[in-house]
Design an enzyme around this catalytic site. Sequence first.
Site, short mmCIF file in Angstrom:
data_model
loop_
_atom_site.label_atom_id
_atom_site.label_comp_id
_atom_site.label_asym_id
_atom_site.label_seq_id
_atom_site.Cartn_x
_atom_site.Cartn_y
_atom_site.Cartn_z
N PHE A 1 0.81 -1.23 0.00
CA PHE A 1 0.00 0.00 0.00
C PHE A 1 0.84 1.27 0.00
CE2 PHE A 1 0.87 -0.12 4.56
CZ PHE A 1 1.03 1.22 4.85
N SER B 1 5.32 -6.94 3.41
CA SER B 1 5.91 -7.24 4.72
C SER B 1 6.70 -8.55 4.68
CB SER B 1 4.79 -7.33 5.76
OG SER B 1 3.88 -8.33 5.35
N GLU C 1 9.01 -3.99 13.19
CA GLU C 1 8.91 -2.86 12.25
C GLU C 1 7.63 -2.12 12.63
OE1 GLU C 1 7.76 -3.72 8.16
OE2 GLU C 1 8.97 -2.05 7.45
N CYS D 1 9.56 1.76 3.58
CA CYS D 1 10.47 0.65 3.90
C CYS D 1 11.90 1.17 4.07
CB CYS D 1 10.42 -0.42 2.83
SG CYS D 1 11.10 0.15 1.28
P1 NAD Z 1 1.52 -6.64 3.08
O1 NAD Z 1 2.55 -7.70 3.15
O2 NAD Z 1 0.42 -6.65 4.05
O3 NAD Z 1 0.81 -6.66 1.63
C1 NAD Z 1 1.56 -6.66 0.43
C2 NAD Z 1 0.75 -7.39 -0.64
O4 NAD Z 1 0.56 -8.75 -0.24
C3 NAD Z 1 -0.63 -6.80 -0.88
O5 NAD Z 1 -0.89 -6.78 -2.28
C4 NAD Z 1 -1.56 -7.77 -0.15
O6 NAD Z 1 -2.81 -7.88 -0.77
C5 NAD Z 1 -0.82 -9.09 -0.23
N1 NAD Z 1 -1.08 -9.95 0.95
C6 NAD Z 1 -1.31 -9.53 2.22
N2 NAD Z 1 -1.49 -10.59 3.03
C7 NAD Z 1 -1.37 -11.69 2.26
C8 NAD Z 1 -1.44 -13.10 2.52
N3 NAD Z 1 -1.67 -13.56 3.75
N4 NAD Z 1 -1.25 -13.95 1.51
C9 NAD Z 1 -1.00 -13.50 0.26
N5 NAD Z 1 -0.92 -12.18 -0.06
C10 NAD Z 1 -1.09 -11.28 0.93
O7 NAD Z 1 2.31 -5.24 3.10
P2 NAD Z 1 1.71 -3.78 3.20
O8 NAD Z 1 1.18 -3.56 4.57
O9 NAD Z 1 0.83 -3.50 2.05
O10 NAD Z 1 3.05 -2.90 2.99
C11 NAD Z 1 3.91 -2.53 4.02
C12 NAD Z 1 5.11 -3.45 4.11
O11 NAD Z 1 5.80 -3.47 2.87
C13 NAD Z 1 6.12 -3.01 5.14
O12 NAD Z 1 6.58 -4.14 5.83
C14 NAD Z 1 7.23 -2.39 4.30
O13 NAD Z 1 8.50 -2.38 4.90
C15 NAD Z 1 7.20 -3.26 3.10
N6 NAD Z 1 7.82 -2.64 1.95
C16 NAD Z 1 9.00 -3.14 1.49
C17 NAD Z 1 9.63 -2.56 0.42
C18 NAD Z 1 10.92 -3.11 -0.12
O14 NAD Z 1 11.26 -2.83 -1.27
N7 NAD Z 1 11.66 -3.88 0.66
C19 NAD Z 1 9.04 -1.45 -0.21
C20 NAD Z 1 7.83 -0.96 0.28
C21 NAD Z 1 7.22 -1.58 1.36
#
Ligand code: NAD
Length: 499
Positions: free
Chosen positions: A149, A226, A384, A281
């Site tokens: 997001f 995440s 985090e 992130c």
């Molecule tokens: P999230 O892991 O909740 O969701 C990411 C994606 O995974 C979404 O499209 C979501 O629909 C999907 N998803 C969620 N739960 C799932 C499940 N149980 N099974 C399958 N798919 C699932 O992450 P978020 O809250 O949207 O984003 C924030 C996180 O992203 C933070 O931890 C941040 O550090 C990380 N992030 C990392 C980077 C990087 O490049 N390392 C960049 C941006 C954000």
Amino acid sequence: MQELTHYINGEMVKGTSGRFTDVYNPATGEVQAKVPLATIEELNKAIEDAAEAQVAWANTNPQRRARVMMKFGALINEHMEELAELVSKEHGKTIPDAKGDVQRGLEVVEVCMGAPSLLKGEYMDNGGPGIDLYAMRQALGVVAGITPFNFPAMIPLWKMAPAIACGNAMILKPSERCPSTSLRLAELLTEAGLPKGVLQVINGDKEVVDGILDNETIQAVGFVGSTPIAQYIYGRAATNGKRAQCFGGAKNHMIIMPDADMDKAADALIGAGYGAAGERCMAISVAVPVGQETADKLIEKLVPRIEKLKVGPYTAGDDVDYGPVITAASKERINKLITSGVEQGADLVIDGRDFSLQGYENGFFCGPSLFDNVTPDMEIYKEEIFGPVLSTVRTENYEEALDLIMTNNYGNGTAIYTADGDTARDFAHRVNVGMVGINFPIPVPLSYFSFGGWKKSAFGDLNQYGPDAFKFYTKTKTVTARWFSGIKDGAALNFKAMD
Ligand code: NAD
């Protein structure tokens, strides 16, 4: 209420599942739209159509594909205000920050305008007697992007632009909390000349993600989100024989050496710790001053700066430094973590838990919080937080500060503030983190390098964007060729008498 759609075969298409999830306006706490959650049947049909479209797209010469990127880049620029507003409306970040979100994605599109030179392959003349070898880079087929997001424009662009420029078709599954920017970007790509079906935006939740991971046509998965989900997706994609790169969460530290310019270090921590409500992130969430005197000076510089921060809705314009966090659950989790920090003995210098904004009482706003005397065994250090909370871990010397970072599970970004080149160089060389800033708080590499963390911040091989992306989204085929002597020796042309 607005009903959002998928984007399939060049059109906005209504969902058929009857399942929806709410999209909030984080500043007001109101539901502003509902987004459809696709069924496996909808997903599989979109993948099938993408596979059909991909064949002609891969056969379109790379320069023509690059021209679509050029037009796409121009359209993104033209629609900058509109895209930034879409980002802010669903995410809550300020308009200048949302423009940065779009801009850092656009820069990856710009690199993709030069895709042909990154797809040229390799050639060895006379690798053996009369033998030549050449290696070509060919598209994978249909690939998937699953995005978080917190960067509704940038990360979908990091995924779609290189994948498509390489000749693949992409199934993009954006975050269900901020889906509108991806839908609009897909529309702009069609306007730029991308054939229908090459980019399909399928909205959904875990059901669709699992459908992507289990679908045999999908050749590769690029995920950002995440750490637990990154690890899960990496495992399931790899078990199913797919190429996967899954980028996860972070806990980024900044070392402040005693010789650092303390005003500059404090300014950097304010931007990197509290910008975008800490929902980056690459946010700095841990300040690591070296020496008690450095720590005291740093806290003294931080406090008035934090007290001046203005928190509010993006609609308040330049008057706001950062906006709300993404959901009520996220706000609650942040506040609980702050409470755990207090209970576990950290000093809460500034408490943002009771923050409330007149007229926006139901918005998901968190005031800025600052902790001092945090230790590595505390929850606030280990988790985090993904909110506007900065923790200070005091250290006695450089080696202790470096060791703190080296033993942390995450390895996305880190920074050091110092006036000493030798210390900075030693830090950059030894630290086990993927992106390092020297007197630079958020070292997101420019688009012609590449982005990726180490340790639990990334699973799989190769980084995002830049030359690595062109490797990830293509496979190598190597040809060893020999031609026997023929027409040049006259063998075929001369009239030969029978022996
Ligand atoms: P999230 O892991 O909740 O969701 C990411 C994606 O995974 C979404 O499209 C979501 O629909 C999907 N998803 C969620 N739960 C799932 C499940 N149980 N099974 C399958 N798919 C699932 O992450 P978020 O809250 O949207 O984003 C924030 C996180 O992203 C933070 O931890 C941040 O550090 C990380 N992030 C990392 C980077 C990087 O490049 N390392 C960049 C941006 C954000």
